[in-house]
Design a protein around this motif. Structure first.
Motif, PDB file in Angstrom:
ATOM      1  N   LEU A  98       0.835  -1.207   0.000  1.00 21.20           N
ATOM      2  CA  LEU A  98       0.000   0.000   0.000  1.00 21.20           C
ATOM      3  C   LEU A  98       0.868   1.255   0.000  1.00 21.20           C
ATOM      4  CD1 LEU A  98      -2.867  -0.936   2.498  1.00 21.20           C
ATOM      5  CD2 LEU A  98      -3.049  -0.621   0.025  1.00 21.20           C
ATOM      6  N   VAL A  99       1.968   1.209   0.727  1.00 16.79           N
ATOM      7  CA  VAL A  99       2.904   2.326   0.728  1.00 16.79           C
ATOM      8  C   VAL A  99       3.453   2.536  -0.681  1.00 16.79           C
ATOM      9  CG1 VAL A  99       5.131   3.150   1.603  1.00 16.79           C
ATOM     10  CG2 VAL A  99       3.524   2.003   3.157  1.00 16.79           C
ATOM     11  N   GLU A 100       3.847   1.449  -1.307  1.00 19.81           N
ATOM     12  CA  GLU A 100       4.375   1.511  -2.674  1.00 19.81           C
ATOM     13  C   GLU A 100       3.324   2.020  -3.653  1.00 19.81           C
ATOM     14  OE1 GLU A 100       6.272  -1.506  -6.047  1.00 19.81           O
ATOM     15  OE2 GLU A 100       6.020  -2.187  -3.980  1.00 19.81           O
ATOM     16  N   LYS A 101       2.079   1.556  -3.497  1.00 21.87           N
ATOM     17  CA  LYS A 101       0.992   1.979  -4.382  1.00 21.87           C
ATOM     18  C   LYS A 101       0.710   3.471  -4.229  1.00 21.87           C
ATOM     19  CE  LYS A 101      -2.420   1.132  -7.277  1.00 21.87           C
ATOM     20  NZ  LYS A 101      -2.187   0.675  -8.653  1.00 21.87           N
ATOM     21  N   ALA A 102       0.708   3.955  -2.989  1.00 24.49           N
ATOM     22  CA  ALA A 102       0.450   5.375  -2.743  1.00 24.49           C
ATOM     23  C   ALA A 102       1.513   6.247  -3.407  1.00 24.49           C
ATOM     24  CB  ALA A 102       0.397   5.647  -1.242  1.00 24.49           C
ATOM     25  N   ARG A 103       2.756   5.824  -3.294  1.00 16.19           N
ATOM     26  CA  ARG A 103       3.844   6.585  -3.927  1.00 16.19           C
ATOM     27  C   ARG A 103       3.733   6.531  -5.450  1.00 16.19           C
ATOM     28  NH1 ARG A 103       8.319   4.366   0.347  1.00 16.19           N
ATOM     29  NH2 ARG A 103       8.065   6.041   1.897  1.00 16.19           N
ATOM     30  N   GLU A 104       3.343   5.370  -5.940  1.00 12.87           N
ATOM     31  CA  GLU A 104       3.154   5.206  -7.384  1.00 12.87           C
ATOM     32  C   GLU A 104       2.064   6.135  -7.902  1.00 12.87           C
ATOM     33  OE1 GLU A 104       0.914   1.801  -9.890  1.00 12.87           O
ATOM     34  OE2 GLU A 104       2.575   1.059  -8.681  1.00 12.87           O
ATOM     35  N   LEU A 105       1.037   6.366  -7.080  1.00 13.73           N
ATOM     36  CA  LEU A 105      -0.079   7.221  -7.469  1.00 13.73           C
ATOM     37  C   LEU A 105       0.241   8.712  -7.322  1.00 13.73           C
ATOM     38  CD1 LEU A 105      -2.994   5.164  -5.863  1.00 13.73           C
ATOM     39  CD2 LEU A 105      -2.616   5.535  -8.305  1.00 13.73           C
ATOM     40  N   GLY A 106       1.354   9.035  -6.655  1.00 14.41           N
ATOM     41  CA  GLY A 106       1.752  10.438  -6.552  1.00 14.41           C
ATOM     42  C   GLY A 106       1.782  11.029  -5.166  1.00 14.41           C
ATOM     43  N   SER A 145     -11.840   2.011  17.032  1.00 11.76           N
ATOM     44  CA  SER A 145     -11.320   0.978  17.938  1.00 11.76           C
ATOM     45  C   SER A 145     -11.386  -0.419  17.322  1.00 11.76           C
ATOM     46  CB  SER A 145     -12.092   1.000  19.265  1.00 11.76           C
ATOM     47  OG  SER A 145     -13.422   0.520  19.086  1.00 11.76           O
ATOM     48  N   GLU A 146     -12.151  -0.569  16.250  1.00 11.97           N
ATOM     49  CA  GLU A 146     -12.280  -1.874  15.590  1.00 11.97           C
ATOM     50  C   GLU A 146     -11.231  -2.068  14.485  1.00 11.97           C
ATOM     51  OE1 GLU A 146     -16.330  -2.139  14.301  1.00 11.97           O
ATOM     52  OE2 GLU A 146     -17.137  -1.923  16.334  1.00 11.97           O
ATOM     53  N   TYR A 147     -10.407  -1.051  14.269  1.00 16.56           N
ATOM     54  CA  TYR A 147      -9.332  -1.132  13.275  1.00 16.56           C
ATOM     55  C   TYR A 147      -7.978  -1.228  13.973  1.00 16.56           C
ATOM     56  CZ  TYR A 147     -12.485   0.041   9.424  1.00 16.56           C
ATOM     57  OH  TYR A 147     -13.487   0.012   8.495  1.00 16.56           O
ATOM     58  N   ARG A 148      -7.037  -1.882  13.325  1.00 14.40           N
ATOM     59  CA  ARG A 148      -5.689  -2.007  13.877  1.00 14.40           C
ATOM     60  C   ARG A 148      -4.720  -0.999  13.273  1.00 14.40           C
ATOM     61  NH1 ARG A 148      -3.955  -7.898  12.631  1.00 14.40           N
ATOM     62  NH2 ARG A 148      -5.076  -7.386  10.700  1.00 14.40           N
ATOM     63  N   TYR A 149      -4.823  -0.768  11.973  1.00 12.35           N
ATOM     64  CA  TYR A 149      -3.847   0.071  11.291  1.00 12.35           C
ATOM     65  C   TYR A 149      -4.529   1.066  10.359  1.00 12.35           C
ATOM     66  CZ  TYR A 149      -0.797  -3.758  12.763  1.00 12.35           C
ATOM     67  OH  TYR A 149      -0.141  -4.699  13.496  1.00 12.35           O
ATOM     68  N   ALA A 150      -3.756   2.076   9.999  1.00 10.17           N
ATOM     69  CA  ALA A 150      -4.233   3.061   9.023  1.00 10.17           C
ATOM     70  C   ALA A 150      -3.068   3.507   8.164  1.00 10.17           C
ATOM     71  CB  ALA A 150      -4.837   4.269   9.728  1.00 10.17           C
ATOM     72  N   LEU A 151      -3.378   3.889   6.948  1.00 14.30           N
ATOM     73  CA  LEU A 151      -2.389   4.454   6.036  1.00 14.30           C
ATOM     74  C   LEU A 151      -2.564   5.962   6.066  1.00 14.30           C
ATOM     75  CD1 LEU A 151      -0.305   3.153   3.992  1.00 14.30           C
ATOM     76  CD2 LEU A 151      -1.941   3.801   2.209  1.00 14.30           C
ATOM     77  N   LEU A 152      -1.504   6.661   6.425  1.00 11.84           N
ATOM     78  CA  LEU A 152      -1.524   8.122   6.462  1.00 11.84           C
ATOM     79  C   LEU A 152      -0.804   8.626   5.214  1.00 11.84           C
ATOM     80  CD1 LEU A 152      -2.246  10.646   8.150  1.00 11.84           C
ATOM     81  CD2 LEU A 152      -0.017  10.429   9.260  1.00 11.84           C
ATOM     82  N   VAL A 153      -1.523   9.399   4.406  1.00  9.31           N
ATOM     83  CA  VAL A 153      -1.015   9.800   3.096  1.00  9.31           C
ATOM     84  C   VAL A 153      -0.948  11.329   2.999  1.00  9.31           C
ATOM     85  CG1 VAL A 153      -1.298   9.546   0.603  1.00  9.31           C
ATOM     86  CG2 VAL A 153      -2.164   7.757   2.130  1.00  9.31           C
ATOM     87  N   LYS A 154       0.201  11.817   2.531  1.00 10.94           N
ATOM     88  CA  LYS A 154       0.376  13.266   2.360  1.00 10.94           C
ATOM     89  C   LYS A 154       0.435  13.619   0.872  1.00 10.94           C
ATOM     90  CE  LYS A 154       3.142  15.846   4.947  1.00 10.94           C
ATOM     91  NZ  LYS A 154       4.355  16.508   5.526  1.00 10.94           N
ATOM     92  N   PHE A 155      -0.337  14.640   0.506  1.00 12.51           N
ATOM     93  CA  PHE A 155      -0.332  15.177  -0.853  1.00 12.51           C
ATOM     94  C   PHE A 155       0.148  16.626  -0.807  1.00 12.51           C
ATOM     95  CE2 PHE A 155      -4.299  12.659  -0.307  1.00 12.51           C
ATOM     96  CZ  PHE A 155      -3.937  11.551  -1.040  1.00 12.51           C
ATOM     97  N   ILE A 156       0.589  17.134  -1.917  1.00 14.56           N
ATOM     98  CA  ILE A 156       0.967  18.543  -2.025  1.00 14.56           C
ATOM     99  C   ILE A 156       0.072  19.206  -3.067  1.00 14.56           C
ATOM    100  CG2 ILE A 156       2.802  20.198  -2.524  1.00 14.56           C
ATOM    101  CD1 ILE A 156       3.313  18.531  -0.021  1.00 14.56           C
ATOM    102  N   SER A 157      -0.618  20.258  -2.655  1.00 12.12           N
ATOM    103  CA  SER A 157      -1.475  20.990  -3.596  1.00 12.12           C
ATOM    104  C   SER A 157      -0.618  21.797  -4.558  1.00 12.12           C
ATOM    105  CB  SER A 157      -2.402  21.939  -2.829  1.00 12.12           C
ATOM    106  OG  SER A 157      -3.083  22.807  -3.724  1.00 12.12           O
ATOM    107  N   PRO A 158      -1.000  21.859  -5.836  1.00 11.91           N
ATOM    108  CA  PRO A 158      -0.255  22.678  -6.798  1.00 11.91           C
ATOM    109  C   PRO A 158      -0.492  24.173  -6.601  1.00 11.91           C
ATOM    110  CG  PRO A 158      -2.171  21.730  -7.849  1.00 11.91           C
ATOM    111  CD  PRO A 158      -2.104  21.123  -6.476  1.00 11.91           C
ATOM    112  N   ALA A 159      -1.531  24.513  -5.845  1.00 11.39           N
ATOM    113  CA  ALA A 159      -1.831  25.925  -5.604  1.00 11.39           C
ATOM    114  C   ALA A 159      -0.785  26.527  -4.669  1.00 11.39           C
ATOM    115  CB  ALA A 159      -3.223  26.071  -5.005  1.00 11.39           C
TER     116      ALA A 159
END
Length: 211
Positions: free
Chosen positions: A13-21, A71-85
């Motif tokens: 998922l980390v790799e996919k997120a980076r692949e997507l930008g 509380s019913e989830y164990r993990y989360a993916l935290l994703v950072k984007f940069i706005s072009p503005a």
């Protein structure tokens, strides 16, 4: 550097997120997501979308309800984007005033309008990106993977609030702040701090609850 113990399990998922930008991405324990009751109050007191969209307050889970869900989830993916503005330091401090106030100085209004135009045009792919990450996680054996997005929904010009039924349920996702997530604290806790107040290009964060 201390190795993140949960990253290897969801490295795809980390790799996919980076692949997507994505600018930055990290797997974090769901328990590290900071939820505060005061966050949706800012939606009510300072957002022009309050009550006008079904994926915004008051139509979404409250912070207390979301804490139970989280509380019913164990993990989360935290994703950072940069706005072009690019944010002018003076305009960004009163962006809504300069954008919406008919009496605002013309030059400031023009700068605010251009900022939102660049921002909306450039960030239109961020929500679909989170949906793609949700789909990827789902197909990898995480049936309850669920994406949260930065900013309110833009799928419809006018939301179907009167009928109370979203016409794009497979695409619309809730902004994390709408359910009480303090993204500034969550990002800082994860070692991915957001510049605030905004300087230059805004840094945007989104979450994917995994399982």
């Amino acid at each position: 550097m201390k190795k993140d113990p949960v990253s290897p399990q969801y490295a795809f998922l980390v790799e996919k997120a980076r692949e997507l930008g994505a600018k930055d991405v990290k797997v974090i324990p769901a328990a590290d997501i900071v939820v505060e009751n005061r966050i949706p109050l800012k939606c009510r007191a300072g957002c022009i979308s309050y009550g006008k969209k079904l994926i915004c307050p008051p139509y979404v889970p409250t912070p207390d309800e979301f804490r139970k869900i989280l509380s019913e989830y164990r993990y989360a993916l935290l994703v950072k984007f940069i706005s072009p503005a690019e944010a002018d330091p003076v305009v960004i401090c009163s962006i809504y005033k300069y954008w919406l106030d008919p009496e605002a100085p013309a030059d400031r209004k023009e700068q605010a309008t251009q900022f939102w135009k660049d921002h909306f045009n450039g960030t239109g792919a961020f929500a679909p990106m989170m949906l793609e990450l949700e789909r990827t996680a789902f197909n990898a054996g995480n049936p309850f993977a669920l994406a949260f997005v930065n900013g309110s929904c833009r799928l419809c010009e006018t939301c179907n609030v009167k009928a109370g039924i979203c016409v794009h349920p497979t695409q619309a996702r809730i902004p994390e702040h709408a359910v009480g997530v303090n993204m500034v604290k969550t990002a800082e806790k994860a070692g991915m701090p957001i510049r605030f107040p905004v300087q230059g290009h805004p840094e945007l964060m989104a979450l994917l609850l995994i399982d």
